[in-house]
Design an enzyme around this catalytic site. Structure first.
Site, PDB file in Angstrom:
ATOM      1  N   CYS A   1      16.359 -25.653  21.817  1.00  0.00           N
ATOM      2  CA  CYS A   1      15.491 -24.802  21.051  1.00  0.00           C
ATOM      3  C   CYS A   1      15.831 -24.488  19.850  1.00  0.00           C
ATOM      4  O   CYS A   1      16.982 -23.935  19.696  1.00  0.00           O
ATOM      5  CB  CYS A   1      14.934 -23.725  21.757  1.00  0.00           C
ATOM      6  SG  CYS A   1      13.647 -22.503  20.759  1.00  0.00           S
TER       7      CYS A   1
ATOM      8  N   HIS B   1      28.103 -36.932  18.062  1.00  0.00           N
ATOM      9  CA  HIS B   1      26.746 -36.845  17.492  1.00  0.00           C
ATOM     10  C   HIS B   1      25.686 -36.188  18.595  1.00  0.00           C
ATOM     11  O   HIS B   1      24.646 -35.992  18.633  1.00  0.00           O
ATOM     12  CB  HIS B   1      26.113 -38.120  17.225  1.00  0.00           C
ATOM     13  CG  HIS B   1      26.982 -38.711  16.210  1.00  0.00           C
ATOM     14  ND1 HIS B   1      26.803 -40.099  15.633  1.00  0.00           N
ATOM     15  CD2 HIS B   1      27.443 -37.997  15.002  1.00  0.00           C
ATOM     16  CE1 HIS B   1      27.313 -40.260  14.533  1.00  0.00           C
ATOM     17  NE2 HIS B   1      27.770 -38.901  14.292  1.00  0.00           N
TER      18      HIS B   1
ATOM     19  N   CYS C   1       9.221 -24.724  23.423  1.00  0.00           N
ATOM     20  CA  CYS C   1      10.196 -24.070  24.108  1.00  0.00           C
ATOM     21  C   CYS C   1       9.675 -23.395  25.582  1.00  0.00           C
ATOM     22  O   CYS C   1       8.978 -22.379  25.141  1.00  0.00           O
ATOM     23  CB  CYS C   1      11.312 -23.458  23.321  1.00  0.00           C
ATOM     24  SG  CYS C   1      12.456 -22.542  24.448  1.00  0.00           S
TER      25      CYS C   1
ATOM     26  N   CYS D   1      10.750 -19.531  24.889  1.00  0.00           N
ATOM     27  CA  CYS D   1      10.365 -18.517  23.781  1.00  0.00           C
ATOM     28  C   CYS D   1       9.343 -19.189  22.978  1.00  0.00           C
ATOM     29  O   CYS D   1       8.635 -18.680  22.153  1.00  0.00           O
ATOM     30  CB  CYS D   1      11.666 -18.291  22.802  1.00  0.00           C
ATOM     31  SG  CYS D   1      11.986 -19.674  21.911  1.00  0.00           S
TER      32      CYS D   1
ATOM     33  N   GLY E   1      33.118 -51.194  18.485  1.00  0.00           N
ATOM     34  CA  GLY E   1      31.523 -51.381  18.569  1.00  0.00           C
ATOM     35  C   GLY E   1      31.028 -50.369  17.511  1.00  0.00           C
ATOM     36  O   GLY E   1      29.917 -50.057  17.732  1.00  0.00           O
TER      37      GLY E   1
END
Length: 276
Positions: free
Chosen positions: A124, A116, A175, A178, A215
């Site tokens: 960005c 994940h 960002c 940019c 877990g």
């Protein structure tokens, strides 16, 4: 029951290990679900809401000012070190984690797939530049001094249970490269795990002797898919966790209780594998 785990691993030495939030609770990071697999709190932010709604991003990043330091300062616990010991002794062919806290790597684990993503990075959504989460966190803290005095209970994955305030006043950092939209470099609920990660993990699973779940309730399909695949391949599955899992009917061995109490003595007792 530790002997049952030792016997299982001894009989299936090439392990594919899948880990979930239960591995990190002893490090102070809360998990999402109770022992019945039900939500303990409101479900986390959805990918679509984050991308399309400024209000969702303001709420997320404001709560992150409180929740992220807990994640950033967390350290591996006995579960992480026991899994690292299994790898060191030759029993872990591949570890795939549903966690985004990087504690397996901090413990010294080498063969890790972050299914994940990783919360210590920010990406960005426009130019795809990666930034250190700590740096972006500090920028947002500097731009929002009015939020510095808030406190709240920590929630999973760098979130916090901060409610009842005006999040519309929060200034979200853009960002630095940019000016585009920033998002933690993790797979939010409602988004898809990148295919290359899934394919890489499935390739490793096909070469394993057994699947060991540690877990995880496996309620999220991105983790449960490995149990389904293992069952189709007739690969035995063992689970060490607390409470119900989505794969209970597929398990060859289930150890229900304190994860470290099973895993730590098992990892210590197993001898190093002899190289072929």
């Amino acid at each position: 029951m530790t002997q049952a785990l030792i016997d299982f691993i001894h009989s299936h030495p090439r392990l594919f290990i899948l880990t979930g939030a239960g591995c990190s609770t002893a490090s102070g990071i809360p998990d999402y679900r109770d022992h019945n697999g039900q939500w303990k709190r409101q479900p986390p932010v959805q990918h679509r809401d984050f991308i399309t709604r400024l209000a969702t991003r303001q709420r997320f990043w404001a709560r992150s000012l409180i929740g992220w330091p807990l994640m950033a300062n967390a350290r591996p616990n006995d579960v992480h070190t026991s899994l690292q010991r299994l790898e060191e002794k030759g029993y872990c062919q591949q570890l795939v984690t549903q966690n985004v806290d990087r504690l397996h790597q901090l413990a010294g684990q080498q063969r890790v797939i972050d299914l994940h993503g990783r919360s210590d990075q920010v990406i960005c959504m426009d130019c795809h530049a990666l930034h250190a989460r700590n740096s972006i966190h500090q920028q947002m803290a500097d731009e929002n001094p009015a939020f510095a005095h808030y406190t709240a209970t920590a929630a999973p994955d760098g979130d916090a249970d901060l409610e009842g305030i005006d999040f519309s006043r929060f200034r979200v950092t853009d960002c630095p490269a940019c000016g585009g939209m920033l998002k933690p470099n993790v797979v939010f609920f409602g988004d898809n795990v990148p295919k290359e990660r899934v394919f890489s993990a499935l390739d490793s699973l096909r070469q394993a002797d057994a699947l060991l779940v540690v877990g995880s309730s496996l309620m999220v399909y991105s983790g449960f898919r490995f149990c389904k695949q293992a069952a189709q391949l007739n690969i035995p599955i063992a689970a060490i966790t607390r409470g119900k899992t989505r794969a209970d009917e597929l398990l060859s061995l289930k150890l229900d209780g304190d994860i470290s109490a099973f895993l730590q003595p098992g990892a210590r007792a197993l001898p190093p594998l002899t190289a072929e």
